[in-house]
Each structure stands twice: as structure tokens, then as C-alpha cells.
Scaffold this active site. Structure first.
Site, PDB file in Angstrom:
ATOM      1  N   HIS A  79       0.820  -1.228   0.000  1.00  0.00           N
ATOM      2  CA  HIS A  79       0.000   0.000   0.000  1.00  0.00           C
ATOM      3  C   HIS A  79       0.854   1.279   0.000  1.00  0.00           C
ATOM      4  CE1 HIS A  79      -3.648  -2.232   0.501  1.00  0.00           C
ATOM      5  NE2 HIS A  79      -3.352  -2.671   1.702  1.00  0.00           N
TER       6      HIS A  79
ATOM      7  N   ASP B 270      -4.419 -12.818   3.556  1.00  0.00           N
ATOM      8  CA  ASP B 270      -5.655 -12.317   4.165  1.00  0.00           C
ATOM      9  C   ASP B 270      -6.892 -12.563   3.299  1.00  0.00           C
ATOM     10  OD1 ASP B 270      -4.577 -10.522   2.365  1.00  0.00           O
ATOM     11  OD2 ASP B 270      -4.535  -8.823   3.757  1.00  0.00           O
TER      12      ASP B 270
ATOM     13  N   HIS C  63      -6.226  -7.220  -0.335  1.00  0.00           N
ATOM     14  CA  HIS C  63      -6.346  -5.786  -0.610  1.00  0.00           C
ATOM     15  C   HIS C  63      -5.595  -5.435  -1.890  1.00  0.00           C
ATOM     16  CE1 HIS C  63      -6.645  -6.279   3.845  1.00  0.00           C
ATOM     17  NE2 HIS C  63      -7.701  -5.513   3.644  1.00  0.00           N
TER      18      HIS C  63
ATOM     19  N   ASP D 160      -2.692 -10.683  -2.308  1.00  0.00           N
ATOM     20  CA  ASP D 160      -3.226 -10.166  -1.046  1.00  0.00           C
ATOM     21  C   ASP D 160      -4.691  -9.757  -1.272  1.00  0.00           C
ATOM     22  OD1 ASP D 160      -1.995  -8.766   1.708  1.00  0.00           O
ATOM     23  OD2 ASP D 160      -3.745  -7.716   0.908  1.00  0.00           O
TER      24      ASP D 160
HETATM   25 ZN   LIG Z   1      -3.997  -7.167   2.791  1.00  0.00          ZN
END
Ligand SMILES: [Zn+2]
Length: 309
Positions: free
Chosen positions: A125, A246, A164, A162
Site C-alpha cells: 500500500h 488475508d 487488498h 493479497d
Molecule cells: Zn492485505
């Protein structure tokens, strides 16, 4: 030759404060997996600190300086709502990026078949001038540039599963047709980017958003129909994996339903692609994963597929 592990005790010391999901226990869980009989023989290397120059390849120089001078003498400092530094964070944030550079060296030198970087904090991120979502420096992007700037490679791919979207890596790769970023992720979910319309300067960005409650079938379709063909067409010289766990069905931060078998399958597919495209060169970097059992199951499945490469 086998799978090399890059990690460091200081990843346990990066203190994010009470109740934070990106907690020291996460790396302890990964180390417990690495201590199992089947993985204990894998060569382990201490992750070195990245140089400031290496961080500046992907981050604004002023951002790198600001982060390093923000590390507090005591207590905690927030870089954003979720991203925290403690007095012991300096070594961790530098070594998380340095691990990927050292792993790239090992794979390119041929001293390792492939490599897994057991690091925290995660990195995908982190944008050129902004810490976000537990991430301070973009570890995988620093490793990609290390391969190009210090090792003479031209075309590097990152595949990110991931849960996200890896908005930071996408931002860093967007304008460069020799960098490829592909991501499966839950949508809608933090950070809100990653639509299929986001394709980069030369279709070098491939996003495959998955709806809440998607699992094995949707993930494998996205990989087989979109990401793997695009990766093949890109013809990378090195494949990096942003390996977050995740999307596991147990994870508390999202609602996809991946299992250990899905992480094993995806890793195997990427290893097979690397064997065809770039001499099997794969460097994997830990990103998220916030349920201890899900993280352990995902990591073990991932490592098994790397070792069988
Ligand atoms: Zn994540």
C-alpha cells in the site's frame, strides 16, 4: 538448490501498539511454520537494511527522509490512521525492503532456486510519498528496481494475491511499460482502487477484483483467464509475488474464502510460469494475513509449492 528464506529478528520488534491487526505475533507465526520439520532445512539468511538510495528508487526522497526522522525515541508515531512507527521500527522498515533486494540477488546469482521474504511491516500500500495501510516502504517495488538498477534486468513482474489491492505498487509501476503489476483482491474493500479499468500506460497493470464471498472458483478463473495470460505475454525476466494470506476464509479483515489449497495452486501456477519464462526466478514477499491459523496455513502451502518448483 532450494528455496531460501530471508528474515530478521527485528521484524518482531516493530511495535504497532495494542489491538493493532498488523502485530508482532504475525511474524512469530510464520517463524513457527518455518521451524516445522518440512521447512527446517531451508537455508535462512538475515535480511540486510536497504540503503536510502534503494528506497529513493520508488519513493520521493523527501518522503524517505521524513519517515526515517519520524521514528520516535519513545511511544508511537502515526504516519496515517493505520500505520504506526515505534522506537524499534527503523530496523524493521529498512530490513523489510532490504530482504527483497538480498533475495533478488540470491535468485539472480543462482545460490537459491527461489526465495521467500518473511518480513513485516508489509509494503504494497505504500505509495511514492505516502504511508498507508500498515505499509511504510514498498518492499516489493524496491526489490523490482533493485533487479533493474543493480542487476541489469529490464522487465520485472509483480503478482499480488493479497486480499487488498496493491495501490502503492500499481502507482509506482503505472508509467513504466517494462514493469508489470497484476492483482486479485476483494472489491469493494480498502483501499478502494484496483478496478479493471485501471490498466497502466501500456496495459502493464492487470486488475482482477473479486466480489465479497468469492473463493476458489473465482480466484482460479481470474488467474487463468486474465493474470497468467497477461504475465505470459509480458515476458518477465523475474517474477515477484506479493504474498498476502488475508484472502484466507478465516481472515477477520476481509471476506474472501481462499484455502491453503488455493495458495498452493496459485504459487504453483506462478512457479510454472517462471519456469517457462525466466528460468524459474521467483521471489516472494509476505504482505498481509491477520488470522494466525489462516496465515500459517497459507504460508505453509505457499512454501510447499515454492520448494517443489
Ligand atoms: Zn492485505
Amino acid at each position: 538448490m532450494t528455496t531460501a528464506i530471508f528474515t530478521h529478528p527485528d521484524f518482531l520488534a516493530h511495535d504497532t501498539g495494542p489491538g493493532h491487526p498488523e502485530r508482532p505475533e504475525r511474524i512469530a507465526v510464520v517463524w513457527e511454520v518455518l521451524d516445522r520439520d518440512e521447512f527446517r532445512g531451508l537455508p535462512r539468511h538475515e535480511a540486510p537494511e536497504a540503503e536510502v538510495e534503494q528506497l529513493r528508487w520508488v519513493h520521493d526522497p523527501a518522503y524517505v527522509d521524513a519517515v526515517l526522522s519520524a521514528v520516535p525515541d519513545n511511544g508511537h508515531v502515526r504516519l496515517d490512521a493505520d500505520t504506526v512507527l515505534s522506537p524499534t521500527s527503523r530496523s524493521a522498515i529498512l530490513r523489510a525492503a532490504g530482504a527483497v533486494c538480498a533475495a533478488v540477488d540470491a535468485v539472480l546469482d543462482g545460490t537459491a532456486k527461489n526465495a521467500f521474504c518473511a518480513v513485516r511491516p508489509c509494503g504494497h500500500h505504500a505509495e511514492p510519498a505516502r504511508a498507508m495501510g500498515f505499509c511504510v516502504f514498498n518492499n516489493v517495488a524496491v526489490g523490482a528496481e533493485h533487479a533493474r538498477k543493480r542487476r541489469g534486468l529490464t522487465r520485472v513482474a509483480v503478482v499480488d494475491y493479497d486480499v487488498h489491492h496493491g495501490n502503492g505498487t500499481q502507482a509506482m509501476f503505472w508509467d513504466d511499460a517494462d514493469l508489470f503489476f497484476a492483482s486479485t483482491h476483494q472489491s469493494p474493500l480498502y483501499p478502494g482502487t484496483g478496478s479493471m479499468r485501471e490498466t497502466g500506460v501500456a496495459d502493464n497493470i492487470v486488475n482482477a477484483p473479486l466480489p465479497p464471498n468469492a473463493g476458489t472458483v473465482e480466484f482460479r478463473q481470474a488467474m487463468e483467464r486474465r493474470i497468467l495470460p497477461a504475465l505470459e505475454e509480458f515476458q518477465p525476466e523475474l517474477i515477484l509475488i506479493s504474498a498476502g494470506f488475508d484472502a484466507h476464509t478465516r481472515d477477520p479483515l476481509a471476506s474472501l474464502n481462499f484455502t491453503g489449497a488455493d495458495f498452493e495452486w496459485a504459487t504453483r501456477k506462478l512457479v510454472e510460469a517462471a519456469n517457462r519464462l525466466c528460468g524459474g526466478r521467483v521471489v516472494s514477499v509476505l504482505e498481509g494475513g491477520y488470522d494466525t491459523l489462516g496465515l500459517a496455513e497459507g504460508c505453509a502451502a505457499h512454501l510447499q509449492a515454492l520448494m517443489r518448483a
